[in-house]
Design a protein around this motif. Sequence first.
Motif, mmCIF file in Angstrom:
data_model
loop_
_atom_site.group_PDB
_atom_site.id
_atom_site.type_symbol
_atom_site.label_atom_id
_atom_site.label_comp_id
_atom_site.label_asym_id
_atom_site.label_seq_id
_atom_site.Cartn_x
_atom_site.Cartn_y
_atom_site.Cartn_z
ATOM 1 N N ILE A 101 1.054 10.283 -3.526
ATOM 2 C CA ILE A 101 1.132 8.892 -3.098
ATOM 3 C C ILE A 101 0.189 8.080 -3.965
ATOM 4 O O ILE A 101 -0.957 8.473 -4.188
ATOM 5 N N THR A 102 0.654 6.945 -4.475
ATOM 6 C CA THR A 102 -0.247 6.003 -5.132
ATOM 7 C C THR A 102 -0.330 4.755 -4.258
ATOM 8 O O THR A 102 0.690 4.201 -3.865
ATOM 9 N N ALA A 103 -1.558 4.363 -3.942
ATOM 10 C CA ALA A 103 -1.804 3.195 -3.095
ATOM 11 C C ALA A 103 -2.409 2.106 -3.970
ATOM 12 O O ALA A 103 -3.575 2.196 -4.376
ATOM 13 N N VAL A 104 -1.622 1.094 -4.281
ATOM 14 C CA VAL A 104 -2.018 0.073 -5.254
ATOM 15 C C VAL A 104 -2.711 -1.080 -4.541
ATOM 16 O O VAL A 104 -2.080 -1.864 -3.829
ATOM 17 N N ASN A 105 -4.002 -1.161 -4.748
ATOM 18 C CA ASN A 105 -4.824 -2.229 -4.191
ATOM 19 C C ASN A 105 -5.193 -3.168 -5.335
ATOM 20 O O ASN A 105 -5.889 -2.786 -6.255
ATOM 21 N N GLY A 106 -4.693 -4.385 -5.333
ATOM 22 C CA GLY A 106 -5.002 -5.292 -6.429
ATOM 23 C C GLY A 106 -4.138 -5.038 -7.642
ATOM 24 O O GLY A 106 -3.010 -4.558 -7.541
ATOM 25 N N VAL A 107 -4.688 -5.324 -8.812
ATOM 26 C CA VAL A 107 -3.895 -5.298 -10.028
ATOM 27 C C VAL A 107 -3.582 -3.871 -10.490
ATOM 28 O O VAL A 107 -4.417 -2.973 -10.402
ATOM 29 N N ALA A 108 -2.348 -3.677 -10.973
ATOM 30 C CA ALA A 108 -1.948 -2.471 -11.696
ATOM 31 C C ALA A 108 -1.306 -2.968 -12.981
ATOM 32 O O ALA A 108 -0.168 -3.449 -12.981
ATOM 33 N N ALA A 109 -2.044 -2.898 -14.075
ATOM 34 C CA ALA A 109 -1.593 -3.489 -15.333
ATOM 35 C C ALA A 109 -1.536 -2.436 -16.429
ATOM 36 O O ALA A 109 -2.316 -1.480 -16.430
ATOM 37 N N GLY A 110 -0.616 -2.635 -17.372
ATOM 38 C CA GLY A 110 -0.532 -1.731 -18.515
ATOM 39 C C GLY A 110 -0.345 -0.295 -18.073
ATOM 40 O O GLY A 110 0.501 0.016 -17.231
ATOM 41 N N ALA A 111 -1.156 0.600 -18.640
ATOM 42 C CA ALA A 111 -1.069 2.003 -18.270
ATOM 43 C C ALA A 111 -1.458 2.235 -16.821
ATOM 44 O O ALA A 111 -1.104 3.262 -16.234
ATOM 45 N N GLY A 112 -2.177 1.281 -16.216
ATOM 46 C CA GLY A 112 -2.469 1.372 -14.790
ATOM 47 C C GLY A 112 -1.205 1.233 -13.958
ATOM 48 O O GLY A 112 -1.053 1.888 -12.923
ATOM 49 N N MET A 113 -0.274 0.399 -14.422
ATOM 50 C CA MET A 113 1.021 0.302 -13.756
ATOM 51 C C MET A 113 1.813 1.578 -13.964
ATOM 52 O O MET A 113 2.487 2.057 -13.042
ATOM 53 N N SER A 114 1.738 2.151 -15.144
ATOM 54 C CA SER A 114 2.413 3.426 -15.400
ATOM 55 C C SER A 114 1.895 4.503 -14.449
ATOM 56 O O SER A 114 2.678 5.279 -13.892
ATOM 57 N N LEU A 115 0.574 4.554 -14.274
ATOM 58 C CA LEU A 115 -0.018 5.535 -13.367
ATOM 59 C C LEU A 115 0.484 5.326 -11.946
ATOM 60 O O LEU A 115 0.815 6.293 -11.248
ATOM 61 N N ALA A 116 0.549 4.069 -11.509
ATOM 62 C CA ALA A 116 1.052 3.789 -10.163
ATOM 63 C C ALA A 116 2.475 4.301 -9.997
ATOM 64 O O ALA A 116 2.821 4.919 -8.983
ATOM 65 N N LEU A 117 3.322 4.057 -10.996
ATOM 66 C CA LEU A 117 4.727 4.449 -10.912
ATOM 67 C C LEU A 117 4.929 5.956 -11.027
ATOM 68 O O LEU A 117 6.006 6.460 -10.701
ATOM 69 N N ALA A 118 3.911 6.679 -11.468
ATOM 70 C CA ALA A 118 4.014 8.133 -11.572
ATOM 71 C C ALA A 118 3.939 8.804 -10.210
ATOM 72 O O ALA A 118 4.239 9.991 -10.083
ATOM 73 N N GLY A 119 3.541 8.060 -9.179
ATOM 74 C CA GLY A 119 3.511 8.630 -7.841
ATOM 75 C C GLY A 119 4.915 8.864 -7.301
ATOM 76 O O GLY A 119 5.873 8.207 -7.702
ATOM 77 N N ASP A 120 5.029 9.794 -6.363
ATOM 78 C CA ASP A 120 6.321 10.033 -5.715
ATOM 79 C C ASP A 120 6.634 8.937 -4.705
ATOM 80 O O ASP A 120 7.795 8.588 -4.505
ATOM 81 N N VAL A 121 5.601 8.437 -4.044
ATOM 82 C CA VAL A 121 5.743 7.326 -3.102
ATOM 83 C C VAL A 121 4.697 6.282 -3.483
ATOM 84 O O VAL A 121 3.502 6.583 -3.491
ATOM 85 N N VAL A 122 5.149 5.074 -3.798
ATOM 86 C CA VAL A 122 4.245 4.010 -4.229
ATOM 87 C C VAL A 122 4.097 3.004 -3.092
ATOM 88 O O VAL A 122 5.083 2.414 -2.639
ATOM 89 N N LEU A 123 2.866 2.819 -2.631
ATOM 90 C CA LEU A 123 2.549 1.820 -1.622
ATOM 91 C C LEU A 123 1.720 0.722 -2.271
ATOM 92 O O LEU A 123 1.025 0.958 -3.260
ATOM 93 N N ALA A 124 1.782 -0.482 -1.728
ATOM 94 C CA ALA A 124 1.022 -1.587 -2.309
ATOM 95 C C ALA A 124 0.447 -2.463 -1.211
ATOM 96 O O ALA A 124 1.063 -2.646 -0.159
ATOM 97 N N GLY A 125 -0.741 -2.997 -1.480
ATOM 98 C CA GLY A 125 -1.293 -4.024 -0.624
ATOM 99 C C GLY A 125 -0.594 -5.344 -0.909
ATOM 100 O O GLY A 125 -0.054 -5.551 -1.999
ATOM 101 N N ARG A 126 -0.631 -6.245 0.062
ATOM 102 C CA ARG A 126 0.113 -7.494 -0.090
ATOM 103 C C ARG A 126 -0.369 -8.328 -1.269
ATOM 104 O O ARG A 126 0.395 -9.086 -1.860
ATOM 105 N N SER A 127 -1.635 -8.198 -1.636
ATOM 106 C CA SER A 127 -2.152 -8.976 -2.766
ATOM 107 C C SER A 127 -2.066 -8.213 -4.090
ATOM 108 O O SER A 127 -2.556 -8.700 -5.113
#
Length: 261
Positions: free
Chosen positions: A102-128
């Motif tokens: 699971i990747t839990a995205v709090n705040g910005v996920a940019a560049g390779a940080g977005m790639s890392l987030a998308l590498a999760g099997d289940v991607v969750l995000a905070g509203r901001s």
Amino acid sequence: MTASVLYQSSAGVATLTLNRPDVLNAMNADLMRELREGVDRAAADAEVRAVLITGAGRGFCAGADLAARQAGGNGLQDSGQMLRERYHPVILALRQMPKPVITAVNGVAAGAGMSLALAGDVVLAGRSASFLQAFSKIGLIPDAGSTYFLPRYAGEMRARALAILAEKIDAEEAHRIGLVWKVHDDAALQDEAGKLAQHLATMPTAAYGMIKEALNQSFGNDLAAQLEIEATLQSRASRSEDCKEGVAAFVEKRKPQFKGR
């Protein structure tokens, strides 16, 4: 020296927290090395049955630490080799790990940080939370798996627009186009991610590993080949302790006690 990635294991869940909050958890050599070590540790630990990745502070990950690279005189000339040595092993390990991530995205996920987030099997995000393919803004191409994940999740047209225009999108838009599974209020994100990880850790995680294995192969196969993959993996799954327990619990009308094997 403060760890760049915090590792905690409890109740079958390994939590890896990117820990450079003063630079929005930008990726440098130490962070990528420690992240790889943490992922490998979680994969090898039989007690760990689910993995959660998140970021400390206001952001998930702002991508590569370009300021540090410039200050060190490295520039971007060795970017390809750096990707092969630091980034690719982490992304591949997450996708190949026989445990749910699971990747839990709090705040910005940019560049390779977005790639890392998308590498999760289940991607969750905070509203901001926000997502940004920042690469083209500095004359680079998406990397660390983004050109693989984006067209598969969001479709080719959206993938091209996200990569070329490099426009920031918010969590709700990311959810709408298929990059995020669920959006939670910021204050609830970590609790919700933790609950989901703990739930997954009690489930038939051996089957989850085989699900990942099947899905990882699906885009490279025609239907006949994928049907054979399913049959082969189903034979393995049907012989597992978890399957026997699941069937027995269903017949006996009780809650199953899965062991992940």
